[in-house]
Design a protein around this motif. Structure first.
Motif, PDB file in Angstrom:
ATOM      1  N   TYR A  91       0.842  -1.190   0.000  1.00 33.96           N
ATOM      2  CA  TYR A  91       0.000   0.000   0.000  1.00 33.96           C
ATOM      3  C   TYR A  91       0.879   1.243   0.000  1.00 33.96           C
ATOM      4  O   TYR A  91       1.898   1.303   0.682  1.00 33.96           O
ATOM      5  N   TYR A  92       0.460   2.215  -0.768  1.00 31.98           N
ATOM      6  CA  TYR A  92       1.187   3.466  -0.905  1.00 31.98           C
ATOM      7  C   TYR A  92       0.159   4.574  -1.087  1.00 31.98           C
ATOM      8  O   TYR A  92      -1.035   4.326  -1.247  1.00 31.98           O
ATOM      9  N   SER A  93       0.619   5.792  -1.073  1.00 30.32           N
ATOM     10  CA  SER A  93      -0.135   6.916  -1.587  1.00 30.32           C
ATOM     11  C   SER A  93       0.891   7.925  -2.076  1.00 30.32           C
ATOM     12  O   SER A  93       2.052   7.883  -1.662  1.00 30.32           O
TER      13      SER A  93
ATOM     14  N   ALA B 102       6.615   2.017  -5.352  1.00 30.20           N
ATOM     15  CA  ALA B 102       5.707   0.907  -5.028  1.00 30.20           C
ATOM     16  C   ALA B 102       5.614  -0.059  -6.212  1.00 30.20           C
ATOM     17  O   ALA B 102       5.551  -1.275  -6.023  1.00 30.20           O
ATOM     18  N   GLY B 103       5.643   0.468  -7.416  1.00 27.50           N
ATOM     19  CA  GLY B 103       5.627  -0.376  -8.613  1.00 27.50           C
ATOM     20  C   GLY B 103       6.865  -1.242  -8.725  1.00 27.50           C
ATOM     21  O   GLY B 103       6.785  -2.416  -9.105  1.00 27.50           O
ATOM     22  N   TYR B 104       8.028  -0.677  -8.398  1.00 33.56           N
ATOM     23  CA  TYR B 104       9.264  -1.466  -8.406  1.00 33.56           C
ATOM     24  C   TYR B 104       9.181  -2.608  -7.406  1.00 33.56           C
ATOM     25  O   TYR B 104       9.551  -3.749  -7.697  1.00 33.56           O
TER      26      TYR B 104
ATOM     27  N   ALA C 111       8.222  -8.325  -6.103  1.00 33.08           N
ATOM     28  CA  ALA C 111       7.545  -9.262  -5.201  1.00 33.08           C
ATOM     29  C   ALA C 111       6.427 -10.049  -5.885  1.00 33.08           C
ATOM     30  O   ALA C 111       5.912 -11.008  -5.307  1.00 33.08           O
ATOM     31  N   GLY C 112       6.063  -9.654  -7.082  1.00 30.15           N
ATOM     32  CA  GLY C 112       4.967 -10.332  -7.767  1.00 30.15           C
ATOM     33  C   GLY C 112       3.615 -10.026  -7.150  1.00 30.15           C
ATOM     34  O   GLY C 112       2.716 -10.875  -7.161  1.00 30.15           O
ATOM     35  N   LEU C 113       3.463  -8.820  -6.628  1.00 31.47           N
ATOM     36  CA  LEU C 113       2.225  -8.404  -5.975  1.00 31.47           C
ATOM     37  C   LEU C 113       1.704  -7.130  -6.608  1.00 31.47           C
ATOM     38  O   LEU C 113       2.441  -6.403  -7.275  1.00 31.47           O
TER      39      LEU C 113
ATOM     40  N   ILE D 206       3.445  -4.071   3.227  1.00 33.06           N
ATOM     41  CA  ILE D 206       4.514  -3.154   2.843  1.00 33.06           C
ATOM     42  C   ILE D 206       3.837  -1.812   2.583  1.00 33.06           C
ATOM     43  O   ILE D 206       2.887  -1.741   1.796  1.00 33.06           O
ATOM     44  N   VAL D 207       4.301  -0.756   3.261  1.00 36.29           N
ATOM     45  CA  VAL D 207       3.639   0.543   3.162  1.00 36.29           C
ATOM     46  C   VAL D 207       4.644   1.627   2.804  1.00 36.29           C
ATOM     47  O   VAL D 207       5.786   1.598   3.250  1.00 36.29           O
ATOM     48  N   GLY D 208       4.214   2.588   1.978  1.00 39.37           N
ATOM     49  CA  GLY D 208       5.106   3.657   1.586  1.00 39.37           C
ATOM     50  C   GLY D 208       4.402   4.976   1.412  1.00 39.37           C
ATOM     51  O   GLY D 208       3.228   5.026   1.027  1.00 39.37           O
ATOM     52  N   ALA D 209       5.132   6.045   1.710  1.00 36.98           N
ATOM     53  CA  ALA D 209       4.565   7.393   1.615  1.00 36.98           C
ATOM     54  C   ALA D 209       5.658   8.405   1.298  1.00 36.98           C
ATOM     55  O   ALA D 209       6.814   8.227   1.673  1.00 36.98           O
TER      56      ALA D 209
END
Length: 152
Positions: A24-26, A36-38, A43-45, A65-68
């Motif tokens: 999850y990202y925003s 997040a795409g990388y 990860a194949g997700l 997995i979270v990113g901001a």
């Protein structure tokens, strides 16, 4: 806290081959979505904007997995300027994510915002840890050129 020496965290204690994992990202400018795409490709997700996620989807996962990005510099809360700002304070306190594995990634500009570098990553870390999650994936700040970060 998100930045820490990796020496104590490089041993994998267990791996569940059938673990349910979500990314999850925003994003404000698209950079966090790109990262997040990388990660999702490796990860194949599928990466999902947290604004499009349901609480039940998050609850159904073993690991997250979270990113901001950091947009609201030097703020004490709501540091990303994205959907995370409402999700972390409106949704997270009302769901039980305790025991889930969580890894955080942050996107920031260490040159232009050296006093606030990846502050939102620190907010993600602090709030997920406070919700009882097991935090994963620490890294060192060696080689970064910033003066301060709430992710340390």
């Amino acid at each position: 806290l998100a930045f820490a020496p990796s020496a104590n965290h490089n041993v994998r204690s267990a791996t569940a081959l059938n673990a349910k994992v979500g990314i999850y990202y925003s994003t404000q400018t698209g950079n966090t979505e790109t990262v997040a795409g990388y990660i999702s490709e490796a990860a194949g997700l599928e990466a999902v904007d947290i604004g499009d996620a349901t609480d039940n989807e998050v609850l159904g996962l073993d690991s997250i997995i979270v990113g901001a990005p950091t947009w609201h510099t030097d703020c004490e809360s709501e540091r990303s300027g994205t959907s995370w700002d409402s999700w972390l304070y409106d949704n997270l306190p009302n769901i039980d994510v305790s025991g889930k594995n969580v890894a955080v990634f942050g996107v920031g500009d260490q040159a232009s915002y050296d006093e606030y570098y990846c502050d939102a990553a620190g907010e993600l870390y602090d709030l997920f840890e406070g919700a009882g999650c097991k935090m994963m994936g620490f890294t060192s700040t060696d080689g970064y050129d910033h003066s301060s970060s709430k992710a340390e």
